[in-house]
Structure formats: C-alpha cells, structure tokens
Design a protein around this motif. Structure first.
Motif: not given
Length: 230
Positions: A4-11, A142-147
């Motif tokens: 999830l962190t990698a996907a968020a960073a990529f986006f 944590q997941a919600g905060m990331t997305l």
C-alpha cells in the motif's frame, strides 16, 4: 502495508514529479500531447488500481494499527462532508472549465466564470479533497490514513500544479480567469472579486449530485463492503 505504501508513493510521484512539473512539458514536446495523455492515463489507472487493491488486502490485517475510533457524531459529520464532496465533484465535472483537460477554449467565452467556478476554479479536486477528509475522520487506521491521506495531499497539490501548467501554457490568456476566480473555495467571493449566483448551477446538475449521493449511500456496503449510514 509495504504494498500500500509503495502504491501510494507511485501514485503521488507520477503526479507531482511528472504531471506537476516541466518534465511534462518536455515529454509533450517529444512525443506529443495525445500520446503523453494516453500513457499518463494508463499509469494513473494502474497506480490507483494498485493502491485500492493493496488497501483491500491490508484493511483487515492485524498489523493495521488503529489510532482513533468512530462515534455517532463523527458518522453524521462524514455524511455531510460526503454530500458537499459529491456536490463539488458532480457539478465540477459537468461544468465547462479551462482547468480541465482539453477545455482551454472556455477562456474565450464571455461567461467563462460561471456557476460553481465562482466558488472555486477547481471544484472536482476540492470535492476529492473533502471526500478524503471525510473518510479520514471515520478511518483512523494506518491503511485508511495512507489511502485517504494520499488522495487528500494529491488533490490539494493538484490545484496548484494545474494553475502552474495553465499559466505556462496559456500565458496572458490565463490571467483574467485566474484573477476573477480562486483556488480555495469561496476565497474570491469573500475577497469581493466574485459573487455567489446559485441560479447559474441550474437544476439538473444539483439533481444529478443528489442522485449520485443517494446511490452511493445505498450501494456503499455492496460496492465497498462498509455501511455508510449510521
């Protein structure tokens, strides 16, 4: 959480380091506007899909730390925020706007500043920002905060990025529109540079927003696995 962190960073990075900088101008100059938009759209769809799928996988994980809970009052605040968000998103998408893709010609119209553009020249992105804020207050994990944090940062950053791109591309033609409008909602109205004319929204756009809002409320548990109504 790594996915999830990698996907968020990529986006975020493809928007802020490519679309939001002069790198975009260079790429467009080399391959053309059409091919660039096609490639960037594919990257964006891939990044968003990756992020959503990663969120779904980690949302119920035991390692997904929860930082705050949700009360009844919070849920009602969320419902109000989502109505405002859908209002901006739907009406923003259906209003001719020179900040939107391939709509720069709107600047040539005498009524370029009309309807929701009197409130903000970036109604869609502010709708996404409000949507993200609402989901953050009811997703204290944590997941919600990331997305949702990613979507909040990207939508707000996108408003300034688009302004900069339009100013570079359109030059003097951009300035009258920018001076009559504001990025931050209601700022131009409060400054006396603009007036609120709700009648310009018409009937169909607000009605469409209400219908979309109602459909999402009812369909939320079926689409996303979470009941939206308190």
């Amino acid at each position: 959480m790594i996915q999830l962190t990698a996907a968020a960073a990529f986006f975020v990075l493809i928007h802020l380091l490519i679309s939001g900088t002069r790198v975009r101008d260079t790429l467009v100059g080399r391959i053309g506007e059409g091919p660039y938009m096609g490639l960037f759209s594919l990257l964006s769809i891939a990044g968003l899909t990756w992020m959503i799928m990663a969120y779904g996988q980690v949302r119920g994980d035991a390692a997904n730390d929860v930082y705050w809970g949700v009360g009844e009052a919070t849920r009602h605040i969320q419902l109000l925020l989502q109505f405002v968000a859908i209002f901006f998103v739907v009406i923003g998408l259906t209003t001719p706007n020179p900040t939107s893709v391939k709509q720069e010609g709107v600047l040539q119209r005498e009524d370029a500043v009309k309807g929701v553009l009197r409130i903000t020249r970036h109604p869609f992105l502010w709708g996404v920002a409000i949507w993200a804020i609402g989901h953050l207050i009811v997703n204290g994990d944590q997941a919600g905060m990331t997305l949702f944090g990613t979507m909040l940062v990207l939508s707000i950053a996108g408003t300034t990025s688009i302004d900069a791109k339009r100013r570079r591309a359109l030059g003097a033609a951009w300035e009258p529109f920018a001076s009559q409008t504001s990025n931050i909602p209601f700022a131009a109205i409060l400054a006396g540079r603009q007036s609120l004319k709700l009648g310009e929204l018409g009937l169909l756009r607000p009605l469409a927003a209400i219908i979309v809002y109602a459909v999402l409320l009812v369909g939320h548990p079926h689409l996303f696995g979470v009941v939206a109504l308190p």
